[in-house]
Scaffold this active site. Structure first.
Site, PDB file in Angstrom:
ATOM      1  CB  ALA A  23      -0.932   0.005   1.216  1.00  9.94           C
ATOM      2  CE1 TYR A 179       5.260  -9.445 -12.536  1.00 11.65           C
ATOM      3  CE2 TYR A 179       4.868  -9.246 -14.903  1.00 11.65           C
ATOM      4  CZ  TYR A 179       4.596  -8.851 -13.606  1.00 11.65           C
ATOM      5  OH  TYR A 179       3.659  -7.871 -13.361  1.00 11.65           O
TER       6      TYR A 179
END
Length: 313
Positions: A23, A179
């Site tokens: 965040a 990824y």
């Protein structure tokens, strides 16, 4: 669904408790800011508590008085011990979580391992969120009204393949292949979670997936920085400038999946503009591999075994 949806159209969140991983920067920071602007209680799960508090102060100054509460908590998704300690504290402090945003991630970094010996991109992007969601599932289910578990994937899932014979990429490692595997794993998890909620007869908790398109954030620079590659840093800067949309814009699919009234379990949202890399969020389709139920079940079983987190529906 509107093709011009923006954060201004988010509903009031003053009765919502939201947990956002990662965040303090990038998409997680922008999502947290929008939740706060709409009055939510936001638990900011950050690897660095110091950076989390700095981000929270910046958000408070930016949004002003909205009745929002920002609670910074340290959580390292590369450590099962940290995840379990974090989840235990959250269950002590909170009765329910209305929106869980599985957002944090690493991208195209040199091969590294987590504290528990997992290849880091799979470990943080998938296994860390798998463990966190399983540990907090009861708080989502116990939420009043509908709760949502939103998992951030990427268009890179289309080039991904889950290599069950070399899941940790010990025999052969390519940073982009790893990824892609982790982002495909995110979708296999999100869709399988929805199927298991359906099977359990849980209708008030839904699992939704999304991707940000090409959002220009610090994520693109972490790999080149760790490699010490000035050339790649420069190339990423050029690509971000030419192709990237802002992190604020890139967070919109996550916000839509988290709050839009018409979002449903099993949906996948991303930018509707050129090549699905930019623009307002819309419902989209992920590739066939992401809907392979046999692979999803296999990955789920392996994830429970690796993390020691067994879901209780």
């Amino acid at each position: 669904m509107s093709t011009s949806w923006s954060a201004d159209q988010m509903p009031d969140c003053s009765d919502r408790t939201v947990l956002v991983t990662g965040a303090n920067s990038g998409l997680g920071f922008e999502a947290t800011k929008s939740f706060a602007a709409n009055g939510a209680t936001v638990i900011m799960a950050c690897r660095s508590a110091e950076r989390g508090h700095e981000a929270a102060a910046e958000i408070r100054e930016s949004v002003g008085t909205t009745g929002a509460t920002l609670a910074v908590r340290q959580c390292d998704l590369a450590s099962l011990g940290s995840i379990k300690s974090f989840a235990a504290d959250i269950k002590t402090e909170y009765d329910a979580i209305d929106i869980l945003c599985n957002n944090a991630g690493v991208m195209a970094i040199p091969r590294q391992e987590t504290e528990d010996g997992f290849e880091k991109q799979l470990g943080v992007n998938h296994l860390g969120h798998f463990a966190l969601t399983g540990l907090l599932l009861e708080l989502a289910v116990e939420s009043e009204g509908e709760s949502r578990i939103v998992t951030h994937s990427s268009g890179a899932h289309e080039a991904g393949e889950v290599d069950f014979d070399d899941l940790q990429r010990e025999q052969s490692y390519g940073k982009w292949e790893a990824y892609g595997q982790s982002k495909l794993a995110n979708l296999l998890f999100a869709y399988e979670l929805q199927r298991r909620l359906n099977t359990a007869g849980i209708t008030d908790t839904i699992s939704v997936a999304c991707h940000p398109g090409y959002a220009a954030t610090d994520l693109q620079y972490r790999g080149p920085r760790q490699e010490g590659s000035t050339l790649r840093m420069g190339l990423m800067k050029v690509a971000n400038t030419i192709f990237g949309q802002s992190a604020q814009q890139g967070a919109l699919p996550l916000l839509y999946a988290s709050t839009a009234p018409d979002a449903q379990g099993g949906d996948y949202y991303g930018p509707g503009g050129a090549l699905n890399m930019r623009g307002a969020p819309e419902k989209q389709s992920s590739n066939g591999a992401s809907h392979d139920e046999r692979d999803a079940q296999r990955l789920w079983d392996i994830s429970e075994e690796l993390t020691g987190v067994v879901y209780d529906f």
